[in-house]
Design a protein around this motif. Structure first.
Motif, PDB file in Angstrom:
ATOM      1  N   GLY A 151       0.850  -1.192   0.087  1.00  0.00           N
ATOM      2  CA  GLY A 151       0.013  -0.057  -0.099  1.00  0.00           C
ATOM      3  C   GLY A 151       0.823   1.190   0.014  1.00  0.00           C
ATOM      4  N   ASP A 152       0.137   2.528  -0.013  1.00  0.00           N
ATOM      5  CA  ASP A 152       0.953   3.377   0.031  1.00  0.00           C
ATOM      6  C   ASP A 152       1.285   4.190   1.325  1.00  0.00           C
ATOM      7  OD1 ASP A 152       0.819   3.950  -2.961  1.00  0.00           O
ATOM      8  OD2 ASP A 152      -1.001   4.870  -2.956  1.00  0.00           O
ATOM      9  N   TYR A 153       2.356   4.643   1.540  1.00  0.00           N
ATOM     10  CA  TYR A 153       2.955   5.320   2.579  1.00  0.00           C
ATOM     11  C   TYR A 153       3.248   6.880   2.617  1.00  0.00           C
ATOM     12  CZ  TYR A 153       2.991   0.733   4.637  1.00  0.00           C
ATOM     13  OH  TYR A 153       2.823  -0.161   5.183  1.00  0.00           O
ATOM     14  N   ALA A 154       3.248   7.546   3.686  1.00  0.00           N
ATOM     15  CA  ALA A 154       3.505   8.903   3.782  1.00  0.00           C
ATOM     16  C   ALA A 154       4.791   9.002   4.916  1.00  0.00           C
ATOM     17  CB  ALA A 154       2.381   9.795   4.396  1.00  0.00           C
ATOM     18  N   VAL A 155       5.651   9.575   4.444  1.00  0.00           N
ATOM     19  CA  VAL A 155       7.096   9.629   5.193  1.00  0.00           C
ATOM     20  C   VAL A 155       7.563  11.061   5.616  1.00  0.00           C
ATOM     21  CG1 VAL A 155       9.468   8.798   5.582  1.00  0.00           C
ATOM     22  CG2 VAL A 155       7.752   7.226   4.392  1.00  0.00           C
ATOM     23  N   GLU A 156       7.800  11.478   6.598  1.00  0.00           N
ATOM     24  CA  GLU A 156       8.246  12.675   7.178  1.00  0.00           C
ATOM     25  C   GLU A 156       9.602  12.453   7.685  1.00  0.00           C
ATOM     26  OE1 GLU A 156       5.945  15.391   9.106  1.00  0.00           O
ATOM     27  OE2 GLU A 156       4.301  15.217   7.553  1.00  0.00           O
ATOM     28  N   ILE A 157      10.557  13.254   7.092  1.00  0.00           N
ATOM     29  CA  ILE A 157      12.048  13.160   7.824  1.00  0.00           C
ATOM     30  C   ILE A 157      12.440  14.438   8.143  1.00  0.00           C
ATOM     31  CG2 ILE A 157      14.581  12.712   7.024  1.00  0.00           C
ATOM     32  CD1 ILE A 157      13.260  10.662   4.867  1.00  0.00           C
ATOM     33  N   ALA A 158      12.775  14.695   9.648  1.00  0.00           N
ATOM     34  CA  ALA A 158      13.271  15.964   9.919  1.00  0.00           C
ATOM     35  C   ALA A 158      14.770  16.047  10.318  1.00  0.00           C
ATOM     36  CB  ALA A 158      12.380  16.352  11.151  1.00  0.00           C
ATOM     37  N   MET A 159      15.626  16.768   9.993  1.00  0.00           N
ATOM     38  CA  MET A 159      16.832  16.913  10.567  1.00  0.00           C
ATOM     39  C   MET A 159      16.955  17.960  11.349  1.00  0.00           C
ATOM     40  SD  MET A 159      20.591  17.536   8.578  1.00  0.00           S
ATOM     41  CE  MET A 159      20.202  19.230   8.018  1.00  0.00           C
ATOM     42  N   GLU A 160      17.030  17.959  12.481  1.00  0.00           N
ATOM     43  CA  GLU A 160      16.990  18.971  13.763  1.00  0.00           C
ATOM     44  C   GLU A 160      18.483  19.370  14.054  1.00  0.00           C
ATOM     45  OE1 GLU A 160      14.457  18.091  17.017  1.00  0.00           O
ATOM     46  OE2 GLU A 160      12.823  18.650  15.985  1.00  0.00           O
ATOM     47  N   TYR A 161      19.008  20.422  14.153  1.00  0.00           N
ATOM     48  CA  TYR A 161      20.281  21.040  14.374  1.00  0.00           C
ATOM     49  C   TYR A 161      20.367  21.857  15.464  1.00  0.00           C
ATOM     50  CZ  TYR A 161      19.206  24.700  11.230  1.00  0.00           C
ATOM     51  OH  TYR A 161      18.398  25.947  10.688  1.00  0.00           O
TER      52      TYR A 161
END
Length: 139
Positions: free
Chosen positions: A54-64
């Motif tokens: 199935g379909d997926y939503a992905v969120e990636i956050a790089m915090e610095y």
């Protein structure tokens, strides 16, 4: 104390309410560093859910902290998607929605959220970003 997180080295993950959250402590300017690190975590420590179609939503956050590191976000996204393939979903071609962002944070880390989409959209009431203009917050 069980806080719901599975830990292994710099990586921790948890599942809940239909999503998977992965946090990697620390940053490097080499995106290729993250693929074996996260893959090793899933191979050795993860005992969570199995991948689905199935379909997926992905969120990636790089915090610095301080000045942002010199890192191409597209390379970071590719390394992370390759690392979670086979654990969060069968193939990264299943990712129908992808958000990758760099932002100032309280500590240096990478936060990944994966959610299975239902009928062409994220499941009702389950927005990854917490609503328009409000980025998701890691633990």
């Amino acid at each position: 104390m069980n806080d719901g997180w599975t830990h292994h080295g710099k990586v921790r993950a948890r599942e809940g309410e239909g999503d998977l959250e992965v946090v990697v402590d620390g940053l490097t300017t080499q995106a290729k560093y993250y693929k074996p690190l996260i893959y090793e975590f899933f191979r050795k420590a993860w005992r969570g859910g199995r991948p689905a179609w199935g379909d997926y939503a992905v969120e990636i956050a790089m915090e610095y902290v301080g000045d942002p590191p010199w890192l191409d976000l597209d390379n970071l996204a590719k390394a992370i998607l390759d690392a979670i393939k086979g654990y969060a979903f069968h193939d990264d071609a299943q990712v129908a929605r992808l958000l990758v962002e760099r932002r100032a944070g309280e500590r240096e880390r990478i936060i990944v959220r994966v959610r299975r989409m239902a009928d062409g959209g994220v499941q009702p009431g389950a927005g990854l970003s917490g609503g328009p203009g409000r980025p998701f917050q890691g633990q």
